[in-house]
Design a protein around this motif. Structure first.
Motif, PDB file in Angstrom:
ATOM      1  N   ALA A 162     -18.158   5.869-135.860  1.00  0.00           N
ATOM      2  CA  ALA A 162     -19.503   5.587-134.842  1.00  0.00           C
ATOM      3  C   ALA A 162     -19.583   4.508-133.880  1.00  0.00           C
ATOM      4  CB  ALA A 162     -20.767   5.599-135.690  1.00  0.00           C
ATOM      5  N   LEU A 163     -19.300   3.318-134.411  1.00  0.00           N
ATOM      6  CA  LEU A 163     -18.967   2.272-133.609  1.00  0.00           C
ATOM      7  C   LEU A 163     -17.761   2.276-132.455  1.00  0.00           C
ATOM      8  CD1 LEU A 163     -19.894  -0.455-136.133  1.00  0.00           C
ATOM      9  CD2 LEU A 163     -21.140   0.081-134.158  1.00  0.00           C
ATOM     10  N   GLY A 164     -16.717   3.115-133.207  1.00  0.00           N
ATOM     11  CA  GLY A 164     -15.657   3.371-132.183  1.00  0.00           C
ATOM     12  C   GLY A 164     -16.026   4.185-131.186  1.00  0.00           C
ATOM     13  N   ALA A 165     -16.959   5.055-131.153  1.00  0.00           N
ATOM     14  CA  ALA A 165     -17.501   5.784-130.094  1.00  0.00           C
ATOM     15  C   ALA A 165     -17.959   5.107-128.908  1.00  0.00           C
ATOM     16  CB  ALA A 165     -18.592   6.864-130.644  1.00  0.00           C
ATOM     17  N   PHE A 166     -18.028   3.887-129.059  1.00  0.00           N
ATOM     18  CA  PHE A 166     -18.329   3.112-127.883  1.00  0.00           C
ATOM     19  C   PHE A 166     -17.180   2.944-126.911  1.00  0.00           C
ATOM     20  CE2 PHE A 166     -22.356   0.602-128.062  1.00  0.00           C
ATOM     21  CZ  PHE A 166     -22.997   1.197-129.274  1.00  0.00           C
ATOM     22  N   GLY A 167     -15.798   3.260-127.689  1.00  0.00           N
ATOM     23  CA  GLY A 167     -14.577   2.955-126.810  1.00  0.00           C
ATOM     24  C   GLY A 167     -14.734   1.651-126.040  1.00  0.00           C
ATOM     25  N   THR A 168     -14.530   1.952-124.774  1.00  0.00           N
ATOM     26  CA  THR A 168     -14.565   0.579-123.884  1.00  0.00           C
ATOM     27  C   THR A 168     -15.897   0.265-123.279  1.00  0.00           C
ATOM     28  OG1 THR A 168     -13.803   2.142-121.873  1.00  0.00           O
ATOM     29  CG2 THR A 168     -12.021   0.958-123.367  1.00  0.00           C
ATOM     30  N   ALA A 169     -16.854   0.715-123.652  1.00  0.00           N
ATOM     31  CA  ALA A 169     -18.154   0.733-123.060  1.00  0.00           C
ATOM     32  C   ALA A 169     -18.614  -0.970-122.748  1.00  0.00           C
ATOM     33  CB  ALA A 169     -19.278   1.281-123.793  1.00  0.00           C
ATOM     34  N   LEU A 170     -17.985  -1.745-123.806  1.00  0.00           N
ATOM     35  CA  LEU A 170     -18.393  -3.217-123.716  1.00  0.00           C
ATOM     36  C   LEU A 170     -17.769  -3.878-122.957  1.00  0.00           C
ATOM     37  CD1 LEU A 170     -19.365  -3.683-127.594  1.00  0.00           C
ATOM     38  CD2 LEU A 170     -20.761  -2.722-125.590  1.00  0.00           C
ATOM     39  N   THR A 171     -16.182  -3.524-122.526  1.00  0.00           N
ATOM     40  CA  THR A 171     -15.563  -4.238-121.882  1.00  0.00           C
ATOM     41  C   THR A 171     -14.999  -3.490-120.394  1.00  0.00           C
ATOM     42  OG1 THR A 171     -13.613  -3.082-122.767  1.00  0.00           O
ATOM     43  CG2 THR A 171     -14.238  -4.788-124.116  1.00  0.00           C
ATOM     44  N   GLY A 172     -15.223  -2.171-120.235  1.00  0.00           N
ATOM     45  CA  GLY A 172     -14.995  -1.554-119.052  1.00  0.00           C
ATOM     46  C   GLY A 172     -13.381  -1.310-119.297  1.00  0.00           C
ATOM     47  N   PRO A 173     -12.573  -1.469-118.137  1.00  0.00           N
ATOM     48  CA  PRO A 173     -11.095  -0.846-118.630  1.00  0.00           C
ATOM     49  C   PRO A 173     -10.163  -1.937-119.418  1.00  0.00           C
ATOM     50  CG  PRO A 173     -11.718  -0.789-115.840  1.00  0.00           C
ATOM     51  CD  PRO A 173     -12.907  -1.425-116.924  1.00  0.00           C
ATOM     52  N   PRO A 174      -9.740  -1.317-120.248  1.00  0.00           N
ATOM     53  CA  PRO A 174      -9.050  -2.018-121.543  1.00  0.00           C
ATOM     54  C   PRO A 174      -7.995  -2.986-121.285  1.00  0.00           C
ATOM     55  CG  PRO A 174      -8.302   0.140-121.536  1.00  0.00           C
ATOM     56  CD  PRO A 174      -9.171  -0.007-120.389  1.00  0.00           C
ATOM     57  N   GLU A 175      -7.225  -2.683-119.850  1.00  0.00           N
ATOM     58  CA  GLU A 175      -6.057  -3.853-119.638  1.00  0.00           C
ATOM     59  C   GLU A 175      -6.418  -4.983-119.750  1.00  0.00           C
ATOM     60  OE1 GLU A 175      -5.783   0.237-118.582  1.00  0.00           O
ATOM     61  OE2 GLU A 175      -7.038  -0.911-117.939  1.00  0.00           O
ATOM     62  N   GLY A 176      -5.669  -5.881-120.837  1.00  0.00           N
ATOM     63  CA  GLY A 176      -5.750  -7.134-120.955  1.00  0.00           C
ATOM     64  C   GLY A 176      -6.930  -7.750-121.558  1.00  0.00           C
ATOM     65  N   LYS A 177      -7.756  -6.656-122.125  1.00  0.00           N
ATOM     66  CA  LYS A 177      -9.004  -7.142-123.139  1.00  0.00           C
ATOM     67  C   LYS A 177      -8.977  -6.659-124.562  1.00  0.00           C
ATOM     68  CE  LYS A 177     -11.526  -6.805-118.560  1.00  0.00           C
ATOM     69  NZ  LYS A 177     -12.357  -5.904-117.791  1.00  0.00           N
TER      70      LYS A 177
END
Length: 275
Positions: A162-177
């Protein structure tokens, strides 16, 4: 950085960090649901602390603060938590309260109970201001809807999915994050399941408060926020008399992660213009 502790009205220990010049304006940071004061990132904290006395709080049930069994549905208790930290730090005027996501609701709880005598301004970042069925100020996005109710489960695999469903919602594009993304995900899992559930098991309407606020408010919200719908930010901006809005085109739920430089610049410009 100093780590300190205040005590809530129900005896709950509230842990927070203080960074920066003790004589500078107090900037109080309140994080969101299932996160901690570490969510802001060292770079953002350091840059803000170059200009302000930054007080970053672990909300009750989160981070190193106490996690009581009950009380999360009581606006007066949340209000008391903010007041306890301000009192412990001797802050009686001039403060700026900055709340991300659920932190915006906690700020509203505080203002509804204690007013603005200690506060010169407010920053709402991807924030809700009310909660409960039909509350426009609490509308959630697709990522949050996808996470409920599994994110409240005590069953590890279900909570992880369920928490994985957030995907990149908290970071935006994942590159470098990647490291920051994992830290935010870990904070969610580290928040006790009963707390994750209890924070949504409440209702509070603060529309009347927003209409009557007598201090400037910066509403900063991503247009593609998939956790707190951008309509919640627009709702707050429409109601608050002295609202200043900054809607980041294409940004998701974590503006300070997606573009920390822009975030610090906009927050700084707002705070410094308060006089």
């Amino acid at each position: 950085m100093a780590i300190r502790e205040a005590v809530g009205v129900d005896g709950t220990p509230l842990v927070y960090s203080v960074t920066g010049d003790p004589d500078a304006r107090a900037l109080v940071l309140l994080h969101g649901w299932a996160q901690s004061c570490r969510c802001w990132g060292a770079g953002v904290l350091d840059e803000l602390a170059d200009r302000y006395r930054v007080i970053a709080v672990d909300l009750r049930g989160h981070g190193y603060s106490g996690a009581p069994a009950a009380g999360y549905d009581d606006s007066a208790i949340w209000a008391g938590d903010v007041d306890a930290v301000l009192t412990a730090e001797g802050v009686t005027s001039g403060a700026v309260l900055l709340g991300w996501s659920y932190g915006g609701l906690v700020i509203c709880d505080y203002l509804a109970s204690h007013g603005t005598s200690a506060v010169d301004g407010v920053v709402l970042v991807g924030a809700i201001t009310s909660i409960g069925r039909g509350e426009a100020g609490g509308k959630v996005g697709a990522a949050m809807r996808a996470a409920i109710p599994g994110a409240m489960s005590e069953e590890p695999r279900e909570a992880i999915r369920a928490l994985g469903a957030f995907g990149t919602a908290l970071t935006g594009p994942p590159e470098g994050k990647g490291a920051q993304s994992q830290a935010l995900f870990g904070a969610g899992l580290a928040t006790p399941p009963h707390v994750r559930a209890a924070l949504f098991n409440r209702s509070a309407s603060h529309d009347d408060l927003l209409r009557s606020l007598d201090v400037p408010v910066l509403v900063l919200h991503g247009t593609e926020d998939s956790v707190v719908d951008v309509s919640a930010g627009r709702h707050a901006a429409d109601l608050i008399p002295q609202a200043r809005a900054s809607f980041w085109e294409g940004c998701d739920h974590g503006p300070f992660v997606e573009d920390p430089g822009r975030f610090v610049k906009e927050v700084g410009a707002f705070v410094d213009n308060l006089g």
